[in-house]
Write a protein that holds these residues in place. Structure first.
Motif: not given
Length: 132
Positions: A78-82, A102-104, A118-120
């Motif tokens: 998620v952080d990379r996609v952000h 439990g999802n970011r 968008f989640f992981a």
């Protein structure tokens, strides 16, 4: 029964398809000038122009009028996609946040105002839930 797709009706199909192609990295398959699909291994995001609505029922769907549905995509990071979306997405609703389940998650709006998540999974339970 098998869930196959969700369809967004839009007044500017070219703009919205281009947005989702860029945001997801998935190339759309166009059936006509009024209908395109972005197919992923688990589901399809269909995008139709307002000209398709009368084929079902005139006035049954209105573009840019969604206030209850969140379109969700499972991503690896998620952080990379952000970081990839910064400067491209105009309306981030929240920055990457780890949710209690439990999802970011990264929540933003597409050009028509639809909510996109968008989640992981990041906790062991969430990772197990989405294991393929």
């Amino acid at each position: 029964m098998d869930f196959v797709s969700i369809r967004i009706i839009t007044g500017d199909i070219a703009r919205l398809v281009e947005f989702y192609e860029k945001a997801t990295g998935v190339q759309a398959a166009w059936s006509t000038d009024d209908f395109a699909e972005l197919k992923t291994p688990s589901a399809t995001l269909a995008i139709g122009s307002t000209r398709t609505v009368p084929l079902f029922a005139p006035g049954a769907a209105r573009p840019a009028d969604n206030h209850s549905v969140i379109i969700e995509f499972l991503v690896d990071d998620v952080d990379r996609v952000h970081g990839n979306l910064t400067g491209f997405v105009a309306d981030f609703v929240n920055e990457p946040t780890t949710m209690p389940w439990g999802n970011r998650s990264l929540l933003f709006r597409d050009p028509d105002g639809n909510l996109v998540n968008f989640f992981a999974p990041v906790t062991p339970a969430a990772i197990a839930k989405f294991a393929r």
